[in-house]
Design a protein around this motif. Structure first.
Motif, PDB file in Angstrom:
ATOM      1  N   THR A 385     -56.489 -18.182  41.093  1.00 29.50           N
ATOM      2  CA  THR A 385     -55.269 -18.403  40.454  1.00 29.50           C
ATOM      3  C   THR A 385     -54.667 -19.759  41.035  1.00 29.50           C
ATOM      4  N   ALA A 386     -53.738 -20.591  40.300  1.00 28.03           N
ATOM      5  CA  ALA A 386     -53.166 -21.610  40.596  1.00 28.03           C
ATOM      6  C   ALA A 386     -52.119 -21.359  41.832  1.00 28.03           C
ATOM      7  N   ALA A 387     -51.803 -19.953  41.970  1.00 24.47           N
ATOM      8  CA  ALA A 387     -51.012 -19.634  43.159  1.00 24.47           C
ATOM      9  C   ALA A 387     -51.456 -19.863  44.574  1.00 24.47           C
ATOM     10  N   ALA A 388     -52.881 -20.046  44.463  1.00 17.31           N
ATOM     11  CA  ALA A 388     -53.566 -19.826  45.531  1.00 17.31           C
ATOM     12  C   ALA A 388     -53.362 -21.194  46.706  1.00 17.31           C
ATOM     13  N   ARG A 389     -52.612 -22.060  46.074  1.00 16.82           N
ATOM     14  CA  ARG A 389     -52.447 -23.253  46.998  1.00 16.82           C
ATOM     15  C   ARG A 389     -50.971 -23.308  47.186  1.00 16.82           C
ATOM     16  N   GLN A 390     -50.065 -22.304  46.836  1.00 15.75           N
ATOM     17  CA  GLN A 390     -48.673 -22.451  47.184  1.00 15.75           C
ATOM     18  C   GLN A 390     -48.227 -21.748  48.348  1.00 15.75           C
TER      19      GLN A 390
END
Length: 594
Positions: A385-390
């Motif tokens: 998911t895109a949240a993996a780098r937040q």
């Protein structure tokens, strides 16, 4: 006198513990002398001694090992010489027709022997009361033949039907067991015990010597020997501790009554029979003053009547147990304790006190083992998911802290956090404290970590420690990096997050986000972790050792020869690839003393 320290443990006929006096299977003993014990009572006793090694002073326990003792009390008959003062209080011949014998102990006479080999003389047996002798014989018999019935009574008066020839040309029968009486006065006056020339010009001394010689020669010439029944009566074994002139009975076994057939003692296993006695010996040795001699240990073989004792088994071996850790050492912070952070497989040596010298039989270790139950690094949740780098970027010397509630009583084994690595290695430490702890308050736990993070994508990192029981409460966690960098992913855990960028930053900077963190619940393993990874293992040199009874955080390890022969030349080690704590609470060494 031989030193007990050098004598193998066993039974000896003398307290000097010479090898020649050691008892062994096949030996035969005779209880053939009545010993007065007061109140007109007598006992037939033979004593044996057992050497207590000096190592008994420091032992915590003594045990018989590979030991067997069996003594068989056997009925039969014995020949007594009438010059034996242990048996006869008086002997008196009247001319050549009567012999009067006074017994020390009321023996049962089964045969009367005459003075001439091969000759038989008729006689009558009479009872006496003081100087009065019954006119009629109670029974009749002939020398060399069995009496029917056997005679019991003292004094015994033997009246021969005709005078017995005792002239010089007669062939006198001298029994093999007969010995001249030995009186202490004879040696004091310079008179040979078996008679001899009187060498003195003092007529008074000559007369005294002549009287002593007559005493030395005093025995019945008409009845030089007789034969008695020997039946074990209440045979028993008594183990006695000799302490400074006093005696203490430690153990006894008895077969009550008179026995017409052989009887063996003891009837139970010796190690079990003597267990309580050995505990008393240890207690006595522990109270000895420095430099004081060890107590003596004696085995009395007794019967209320004469008998023969055949030694069927007499193999004794003594083991001693020693605490390598005192109670204080086992509970102290410096007790043998190994801590593994789980970052890599590590082998650490156990530091145990030096063992006493001796024949080592076993080493028993016991203690606590706590270990975490999941891999240190694993795939992250929702890694695509895109949240993996937040999240929060952390680098060397950064520290993060927050309040993280423990909602229910739990057995906490670590902290799991979501992480996106930006370096091949991540090294740091984690501390857990009460939420309201003041600065300088000792942490509930502090755990170092060292992860290999040379992996693409999101990871779940588990900072693990030996499981810790905690009540529901608010806690504060502090995580600091010493090496590496990465993104701690955002999540929904914790509150009041702060980041500090160096050691001088005391207040830090408040964060407007929450991070991915969760407590790791776990129980102590039973040999493997939940994912099948092995629990910490024990080793001695190149040899692997197997622990037993691994349950509820406890373990037991037994090491025996030949593996034990390598210790302490090679250390005992524990190896682990997971976060664990191994604490040794007891270390008991068993030595063979003899």
């Amino acid at each position: 006198m031989s030193s007990p320290a050098l004598a193998p443990f066993g039974l000896y006929r003398s307290a000097a513990f010479n090898a020649a006096t050691r008892l062994s299977a096949g030996n035969s003993l005779t209880l053939d002398r009545p010993q007065a014990i007061g109140g007109g009572a007598f006992v037939f006793r033979l004593s044996l001694w057992l050497p207590l090694p000096p190592a008994c002073r420091d032992a915590r326990a003594l045990q018989l090992a590979d030991s067997r003792l069996e003594l068989r009390f056997t009925p039969g008959e014995m020949t007594l010489a009438t010059d034996d003062s242990h048996w006869f209080s008086s002997t008196e011949d009247t001319e050549r027709t009567q012999a009067r014998l006074g017994f020390v102990w009321p023996a049962t006479v089964v045969r009367i022997d005459g003075p001439h080999a091969g000759a038989q003389y008729a006689f009558g047996l009479h009872r006496a009361d003081g100087e009065a002798v019954s006119a009629e014989a109670s029974q009749r018999g002939r020398t060399g033949q069995t009496l029917a019935p056997a005679w019991q009574g003292s004094p015994l008066v033997v009246r021969f039907d005709a005078p017995v020839p005792l002239h010089a040309s007669a062939t006198l029968k001298k029994p093999a067991a007969a010995r001249p009486r030995k009186l202490p006065q004879a040696r004091a006056l310079g008179v040979p015990a078996a008679g001899g020339l009187i060498q003195s010009h003092d007529h008074g001394l000559v007369a005294a010597q002549a009287g002593i010689i007559e005493q030395l020669r005093r025995s019945s010439q008409l009845v030089p020997s007789l034969r008695i029944a020997a039946r074990p009566t209440s045979p028993r074994l008594r183990l006695v501790l000799e302490e400074g002139g006093s005696e203490r009975l430690l153990w006894q076994t008895i077969a009550a009554g008179e026995h017409t057939t052989a009887v063996s003692l003891p009837t139970a296993e010796l190690a079990q029979e003597w267990a309580a006695a050995l505990e008393q010996i240890i207690a006595a040795c522990s109270k000895l003053a420095p430099g004081a001699g060890l107590p003596g240990l004696r085995l009395d073989i007794e019967s209320d009547a004469p008998c023969t004792v055949n030694v069927l088994h007499a193999a004794l071996a003594l083991d001693a147990e020693y605490d390598l850790l005192t109670d204080g050492q086992a509970m102290a912070p410096g007790a043998p304790r190994l801590v593994f952070d789980g970052s890599r497989r590590t082998r650490l040596a156990l530091e145990l006190p030096a063992p006493p010298a001796g024949n080592r039989r076993s080493l028993q270790l016991g203690g606590r083992m706590r270990c975490a139950d999941m891999p240190g690094v694993g795939p992250g949740r929702d890694a695509t998911t895109a949240a993996a780098r937040q999240g929060l970027l952390l680098e060397e010397d950064h520290r993060v802290e927050c309040r993280l509630a423990l909602l229910a009583p739990s057995r906490v084994a670590g902290l799991v956090l979501g992480w996106h690595p930006l370096s091949a290695r991540l090294r740091g430490s984690l501390r857990v404290l009460p939420a309201d702890a003041r600065r300088g308050t000792p942490a509930l736990l502090a755990q170092a970590f060292d992860f290999d993070t040379d992996t693409a994508g999101v990871l779940m990192l588990a900072v693990r420690w030996p499981a810790l029981d905690l009540q529901a409460q608010a806690l504060r966690i502090e995580l600091g990096l010493q090496e590496g960098r990465g993104i701690w992913l955002s999540g929904s855990a914790g509150e009041d997050w702060h980041i500090r960028q160096d050691a001088g930053d005391l207040d830090g900077r408040a964060l407007a986000l929450t991070l991915d963190a969760a407590w790791l619940d776990d129980d102590a393993g039973d040999g493997t972790t939940g994912d099948g990874a092995p629990a910490p293992s024990f080793h001695l040199g190149s040899q692997s050792l197997t622990a037993t009874d691994m349950a509820q955080g406890r373990f037991a390890l037994s090491v025996a020869p030949p593996a034990l022969d390598a210790w302490p030349g090679q250390p005992l080690c524990v190896e682990s690839g997971i976060a664990a704590e191994v604490a040794i609470e007891s270390a008991v060494l068993k030595l063979r003393l003899g």
